[in-house]
Design a protein around this motif. Structure first.
Motif, mmCIF file in Angstrom:
data_model
loop_
_atom_site.group_PDB
_atom_site.id
_atom_site.type_symbol
_atom_site.label_atom_id
_atom_site.label_comp_id
_atom_site.label_asym_id
_atom_site.label_seq_id
_atom_site.Cartn_x
_atom_site.Cartn_y
_atom_site.Cartn_z
ATOM 1 N N ILE A 185 0.890 -1.175 0.000
ATOM 2 C CA ILE A 185 0.000 0.000 0.000
ATOM 3 C C ILE A 185 0.917 1.210 0.000
ATOM 4 O O ILE A 185 1.537 1.536 1.016
ATOM 5 C CB ILE A 185 -0.945 -0.051 1.222
ATOM 6 N N THR B 70 -5.577 3.533 -1.335
ATOM 7 C CA THR B 70 -6.252 2.374 -0.723
ATOM 8 C C THR B 70 -6.835 2.743 0.642
ATOM 9 O O THR B 70 -6.200 3.451 1.421
ATOM 10 C CB THR B 70 -5.234 1.211 -0.565
ATOM 11 N N GLY B 71 -8.042 2.258 0.877
ATOM 12 C CA GLY B 71 -8.609 2.350 2.226
ATOM 13 C C GLY B 71 -9.192 3.690 2.615
ATOM 14 O O GLY B 71 -9.363 3.973 3.805
ATOM 15 N N ASP C 140 -11.456 -5.359 5.809
ATOM 16 C CA ASP C 140 -10.697 -5.902 4.669
ATOM 17 C C ASP C 140 -11.339 -7.146 4.062
ATOM 18 O O ASP C 140 -11.786 -8.047 4.781
ATOM 19 C CB ASP C 140 -9.261 -6.212 5.105
ATOM 20 N N LEU D 42 -0.476 -4.502 9.556
ATOM 21 C CA LEU D 42 0.050 -3.476 8.646
ATOM 22 C C LEU D 42 1.334 -2.895 9.222
ATOM 23 O O LEU D 42 1.364 -2.447 10.373
ATOM 24 C CB LEU D 42 -0.998 -2.377 8.458
ATOM 25 N N THR E 281 -4.423 6.364 10.331
ATOM 26 C CA THR E 281 -5.471 5.372 10.059
ATOM 27 C C THR E 281 -6.440 5.389 11.241
ATOM 28 O O THR E 281 -6.002 5.441 12.398
ATOM 29 C CB THR E 281 -4.861 3.968 9.873
ATOM 30 N N TRP F 205 1.041 7.079 12.798
ATOM 31 C CA TRP F 205 2.079 6.089 12.547
ATOM 32 C C TRP F 205 3.467 6.590 12.915
ATOM 33 O O TRP F 205 3.783 7.763 12.729
ATOM 34 C CB TRP F 205 2.083 5.711 11.064
ATOM 35 N N TRP G 163 -5.197 -5.388 13.426
ATOM 36 C CA TRP G 163 -6.605 -5.198 13.759
ATOM 37 C C TRP G 163 -7.393 -6.422 13.357
ATOM 38 O O TRP G 163 -6.982 -7.201 12.499
ATOM 39 C CB TRP G 163 -7.182 -3.933 13.122
ATOM 40 N N HIS H 239 -12.070 0.204 9.457
ATOM 41 C CA HIS H 239 -10.992 1.191 9.465
ATOM 42 C C HIS H 239 -11.026 2.031 8.195
ATOM 43 O O HIS H 239 -11.699 1.697 7.222
ATOM 44 C CB HIS H 239 -9.631 0.502 9.623
ATOM 45 N N ALA I 23 -8.137 4.718 5.950
ATOM 46 C CA ALA I 23 -6.829 5.384 5.835
ATOM 47 C C ALA I 23 -7.066 6.820 5.391
ATOM 48 O O ALA I 23 -7.764 7.063 4.408
ATOM 49 C CB ALA I 23 -5.969 4.645 4.812
ATOM 50 N N ARG J 251 4.503 7.476 1.459
ATOM 51 C CA ARG J 251 3.871 6.665 2.518
ATOM 52 C C ARG J 251 3.892 5.239 1.976
ATOM 53 O O ARG J 251 3.271 4.953 0.944
ATOM 54 C CB ARG J 251 2.438 7.119 2.788
ATOM 55 N N ARG K 237 1.080 -4.955 4.047
ATOM 56 C CA ARG K 237 0.026 -5.601 4.848
ATOM 57 C C ARG K 237 -0.009 -7.105 4.639
ATOM 58 O O ARG K 237 -0.115 -7.581 3.505
ATOM 59 C CB ARG K 237 -1.347 -5.026 4.491
HETATM 60 C C1 SIN Z 1 -5.987 -0.730 4.457
HETATM 61 O O1 SIN Z 1 -7.129 -0.341 4.276
HETATM 62 O O2 SIN Z 1 -5.731 -1.922 4.665
HETATM 63 C C2 SIN Z 1 -4.842 0.283 4.456
HETATM 64 C C3 SIN Z 1 -4.824 1.105 5.682
HETATM 65 C C4 SIN Z 1 -3.734 2.148 5.637
HETATM 66 O O3 SIN Z 1 -3.008 2.253 4.647
HETATM 67 O O4 SIN Z 1 -3.624 2.899 6.602
#
Ligand code: SIN
Length: 295
Positions: free
Chosen positions: A94, A109-110, A116, A129, A141, A249, A257, A264, A266, A276, A280
Motif C-alpha cells: 500500500i 487504498t482504504g 478488509d 500493517l 489510520t 504512525w 486489527w 478502518h 486510511a 507513505r 500488509r
Molecule cells: C488498508 O485499508 O488496509 C490500508 C490502511 C492504511 O493504509 O492505513
C-alpha cells in the motif's frame, strides 16, 4: 515470565491508546517468532483491545511474515493479485511510490470505512500493517469498534439488523475509479457482489459485531433507496468519535486489527509528494456470504 495456570506470558503488557479500542503492546521480542505462551498473551490482548500496536526498530518482509504467520494462515491475496508485493505475494503493498514507473494503484487504498476483503467470500480475519515509510505529518489510520457499535444500538434496531444481510460491492472501494481500467475490471470479475450477515459473531470471543460499512450497496431484499438511510445511520453511529481510535504512525509500527470486530479508514491527510509506504499481511478469516446480483 509465564503464568503456569494459563500458559500465558505475563511479561507482555498492554497500554490502552484509546477509550473504545487500541492498545500498545510492550514486552515482545520481535527478533524471533513468538513462543506459544507469548502468542497466547498476544491473542488475548488482541481480542480484548481489537487493535494492537507493536513498536519495532524495523522489520523486513520476512520478519513481518514470520510474525503474522504465527497467528494463522495468511491470505495469498488472490482477490487483488495486482496489488501484491512482487517478491512476497502474502504482502500487499500500500504505497504512493511509483510502481514499475507508473503511479501506484494502491496510493489511495482504504480511503472509506471498510473491513478488509468484505467483498469476498473469505473476509479477512486479522490484518497486520507495517509502516515502512510515513509522511512527516498525517497519513493516519482510523479504527472503529464494531462490537461497541452493535451494543450501543437500541434493542429494536439490534433486532432489525440481526435479520439483515448486507451486500458488499467492490465498486464502492474508494479510489477504484482512478485505477488502471484493465486491472479494475479484473478485480471486479474476481469479486462479484456478495451478501454477508449484517451482524457477525466473532469465532473466538463469541461477541456480536455490526458488519456494515461504506462498501455496502444495499441490504438483500431491500432496494438501494430503502437501504441507504439505514446504511448511512449505521456508519455514522459506528464512527462517532467516542467509538474511534486514530493511529498516528511511526516508522516500524506494526498495527494489527481484527476485521471481524473493527472497521478502518486510511486518511489522505498528508502531503502526497511525501512517500507513505506500508506492507500488509492478511490472516484468512472464516468463509462467509453468498454471491448475489448487482443492485
Ligand atoms: C488498508 O485499508 O488496509 C490500508 C490502511 C492504511 O493504509 O492505513
Amino acid at each position: 515470565m509465564t503464568d503456569a495456570a494459563h500458559g500465558r506470558n505475563d511479561a507482555i503488557r498492554a497500554r490502552p491508546l484509546g477509550y473504545a479500542l487500541g492498545a500498545e503492546i510492550e514486552g515482545v521480542d520481535m527478533s524471533r517468532p513468538p513462543a506459544p505462551d507469548e502468542l497466547a498473551a498476544l491473542r488475548d490482548l488482541w481480542g480484548e483491545h481489537h487493535v494492537i500496536v507493536l513498536r519495532t526498530d524495523g522489520l523486513d518482509p520476512a520478519g513481518i511474515l514470520r510474525f503474522a504467520g504465527a497467528f494463522g494462515d495468511l491470505d495469498p491475496h488472490d482477490a487483488t493479485p495486482a496489488y501484491r508485493h512482487k517478491d512476497f505475494p502474502e504482502l500487499l503493498q500500500i504505497t504512493n511510490r511509483e510502481v514499475d514507473g507508473k503511479p501506484s494503484e494502491t496510493r489511495n487504498t482504504g480511503r472509506n470505512w471498510h473491513s478488509d476483503y468484505s467483498y469476498t467470500g473469505r473476509p479477512a480475519g486479522g490484518s497486520i500493517l507495517y509502516c515502512d515509510t510515513r509522511p512527516s505529518v498525517g497519513g493516519d489510520t482510523m479504527f472503529a469498534n464494531m462490537v461497541r457499535a452493535y451494543e450501543t444500538l437500541s434493542p429494536k434496531l439490534r433486532e432489525i439488523v440481526d435479520g439483515l444481510e448486507a451486500v458488499y460491492d467492490i465498486s464502492l472501494t474508494a479510489g477504484i475509479g482512478e485505477r488502471d481500467p484493465a486491472k479494475t475490471a479484473e478485480v471486479k470479475r474476481l469479486n462479484p457482489p456478495i451478501a454477508h450477515p449484517a451482524v457477525r459473531v466473532h469465532p473466538h470471543t463469541g461477541k456480536r459485531a455490526l458488519y456494515v460499512s461504506e462498501r455496502v450497496s444495499h441490504f438483500d431484499g431491500m432496494t438501494p433507496a430503502e437501504s441507504r438511510p439505514l446504511i448511512d445511520f449505521l456508519c455514522a453511529h459506528a464512527t462517532r468519535p467516542e467509538n474511534v481510535y486514530r493511529h498516528q504512525w511511526r516508522r516500524g509500527d506494526l498495527v494489527c486489527w481484527d476485521n471481524r470486530s473493527v472497521m478502518h479508514m486510511a486518511l489522505a491527510d498528508f502531503d502526497q509528494r511525501e512517500p507513505r509506504h506500508m506492507l500488509r499481511a492478511t490472516l484468512l478469516g472464516e468463509p462467509s456470504g453468498r454471491v448475489v446480483a448487482a443492485a
